[in-house]
Design an enzyme around this catalytic site. Structure first.
Site, PDB file in Angstrom:
ATOM      1  N   GLU A  34      63.728  17.725  11.194  1.00 58.95           N
ATOM      2  CA  GLU A  34      62.537  18.319  11.816  1.00 58.95           C
ATOM      3  C   GLU A  34      62.399  17.807  13.247  1.00 58.95           C
ATOM      4  OE1 GLU A  34      59.424  20.059  13.221  1.00 58.95           O
ATOM      5  OE2 GLU A  34      60.268  20.685  11.304  1.00 58.95           O
ATOM      6  N   GLY A  39      55.554  19.697   8.288  1.00 55.83           N
ATOM      7  CA  GLY A  39      54.454  20.616   8.019  1.00 55.83           C
ATOM      8  C   GLY A  39      54.496  21.833   8.911  1.00 55.83           C
ATOM      9  N   GLY A 178      45.135  41.930  20.246  1.00 59.09           N
ATOM     10  CA  GLY A 178      45.836  42.004  18.969  1.00 59.09           C
ATOM     11  C   GLY A 178      44.857  41.974  17.816  1.00 59.09           C
ATOM     12  N   GLY A 179      44.802  43.082  17.064  1.00 56.60           N
ATOM     13  CA  GLY A 179      43.858  43.188  15.959  1.00 56.60           C
ATOM     14  C   GLY A 179      44.507  43.061  14.603  1.00 56.60           C
ATOM     15  N   ARG A 266      54.147  36.714  15.920  1.00 55.27           N
ATOM     16  CA  ARG A 266      54.972  35.545  16.144  1.00 55.27           C
ATOM     17  C   ARG A 266      56.439  35.938  16.260  1.00 55.27           C
ATOM     18  NH1 ARG A 266      52.343  30.899  15.653  1.00 55.27           N
ATOM     19  NH2 ARG A 266      54.278  29.748  15.377  1.00 55.27           N
ATOM     20  N   HIS A 443      30.451  36.851 -16.016  1.00 56.77           N
ATOM     21  CA  HIS A 443      29.268  37.374 -15.328  1.00 56.77           C
ATOM     22  C   HIS A 443      28.288  36.238 -15.057  1.00 56.77           C
ATOM     23  CE1 HIS A 443      25.967  40.132 -14.367  1.00 56.77           C
ATOM     24  NE2 HIS A 443      25.204  39.389 -15.159  1.00 56.77           N
TER      25      HIS A 443
END
Length: 464
Positions: A34, A39, A178-179, A266, A443
């Site tokens: 990494e 992470g 960007g939506g 991305r 419920h």
């Protein structure tokens, strides 16, 4: 001399560390490389910090409406410095836990940039130089925020998700470009925090890929919250003027804002692992080319997570990481089906879905039956004071006209990200409406609405 492992994973994000942990749990000797922090994006500048700040926004929204429940409070205000401290505490706790888990599983973690070369050799450059070798390599190099021409990211006036998730002051006026899922989450969060938000989306509707009814429900909810949504518009650049800037969009649209958030997806980092002298291919979009078993053109080399052309979701990365370990062990696992994975969007209202949209089902040649019910009649939703949204179920129509197999489940509303589980299972088990309708829903709960929607597809219902 190279250090030998059974498996070497390049990349310590969700897909990479899932592969490493699952391989170790399967009795394999594992090396994990990494270059930044274990992470990956999800933990440090993605899923976890975003949802933590969205929770801050949710708490603020709840307190603002406390008087409706007879609870008297003053005018609430948000201190983002404290919120950021809390966010970092959550992130640091998860990071420490992940590092400890990898250590307890005896996964050898190498700090640095991993470069795959010939003969399954991985050279680690940077923090801890090393040469590794293994018969099986897993590429999990992730992705980075996309940018667009005319909006150079400076971290102050124009930002991506990376920078936005560290702000300590609430901007007065914001344009979110960007939506999609991330853009809608940011627009929702900033609106709750007190910003005046303009959301700009090039496609005809926000949340491309969602069912049309679900996307429409979110857009109507955003309008009620005074988020200014513009769909079907292109952005043409911006004109800075001191601490503010004017964003140009559409034919003659313009909005002056104090912050521009670029949220247009991305970019996969397919070339981040070197690959010189290998038969691993990267396409013109940056994705590593794989077959349906996530195998690259180089024997023994797999690719998983954001770096392959499957949904860029952390839980998909987890599933792919585990899948490749089972595949290299010869267990013949069933491949992850991108069309049926669960999606969760943490805007207000929340969105969650699995399976085919109504349009996609019809395009695929299915004759369909559809049922939808709104939360406005749900007791639990009325109790908590959050009744925007709906449940929609798409089922296959059988030859006798009855609804049969469930093809898609689409939810918009309160806590639907915690309710999609049974919809996802119904889709993936190819369950029929009769089978699912037989299950009892407790419920009062939000999940009753899913049960009611499925029940109505059987031709009989209680409240619908």
């Amino acid at each position: 001399m190279a250090i030998a492992h059974d498996v070497v994973v390049i990349g310590g994000g969700p897909a990479g560390y899932a592969a490493a942990l699952f391989a170790s749990a399967s009795g394999l000797d594992v090396g994990l490389v990494e270059e930044s922090k274990l992470g990956g994006t999800c933990l440090h500048v993605g899923c976890i910090p975003a949802k933590e700040l969205l929770e801050t926004a949710s708490v603020l929204r709840t307190v603002r409406h406390a008087s409706e429940f007879g609870v008297t409070v003053g005018d609430p205000a948000v201190d983002l410095v404290i919120s950021q401290e809390r966010k970092q505490k959550v992130v640091d706790g998860l990071f420490k836990g992940l590092a400890g888990l990898l250590a307890s599983r005896e996964v050898a973690v190498y700090a640095g940039t991993g470069r795959l070369g010939v003969d399954h050799t991985v050279t680690v450059d940077g923090g801890e130089p090393a040469v590794l070798q293994a018969p099986h390599i897993v590429l999990a190099t992730g992705s980075s925020p996309r940018t667009i021409p005319g909006f150079d990211v400076d971290g102050t006036l124009v930002v991506t998700s990376d920078e936005l998730l560290s702000i300590t002051e609430v901007p007065e006026r914001v344009a979110v470009i960007g939506g999609g899922a991330i853009g809608c989450e940011f627009a929702s969060m900033l609106c709750d925090l007190g910003s005046s938000v303009t959301l700009l989306e090039a496609m005809p509707e926000i949340l491309p890929g969602c069912d049309a009814d679900a996307a429409g429900a979110v857009r109507r909810a955003f309008k009620k919250r005074r988020i200014d949504v513009h769909v079907g518009v292109q952005v043409h650049g911006h004109d800075p003027d001191g601490p503010a800037t004017t964003v140009r969009f559409g034919d003659d649209g313009a909005v002056e804002v104090d912050l521009v958030v670029v949220s247009v997806g991305r970019r996969p980092r397919g070339d981040a692992a070197g690959l010189v002298g290998t038969r691993v291919e990267v396409d013109d979009r940056g994705f590593v080319v794989v077959d349906d078993r996530l195998r690259t053109g180089e024997p023994g080399v797999y690719a998983v997570g954001d770096v392959v052309a499957t949904p860029q979701l952390a839980h998909v990365g987890f599933a792919e990481g585990m899948f490749v370990v089972r595949d290299l062990l010869g267990e013949h696992p069933t491949p992850v089906d991108p069309a049926t994975v669960p999606w969760c969007i943490y805007s207000h209202p929340e969105v969650a879905f699995a399976g085919l949209t109504e349009a996609a089902a019809r395009d695929a040649g299915h004759d369909v039956v559809v049922s939808s019910h709104r939360f406005m009649g749900n007791g639990r939703a009325m109790i908590v004071g959050d009744t925007d949204g709906l449940v929609k179920v798409v089922a296959e129509k059988e030859s006798d006209g009855r609804a049969g197999r469930i093809l898609g489940v689409h939810l918009v509303g309160p806590w639907v990200t915690e309710q999609i589980g049974q919809g996802y299972m119904a889709v993936n088990w190819e369950a029929t409406v009769d089978e699912v309708a037989a299950f009892i829903q407790p419920h009062p709960t939000f999940s009753e609405l899913f049960g009611e929607t499925v029940l109505s597809l059987t031709g009989r219902s209680l409240h619908g």
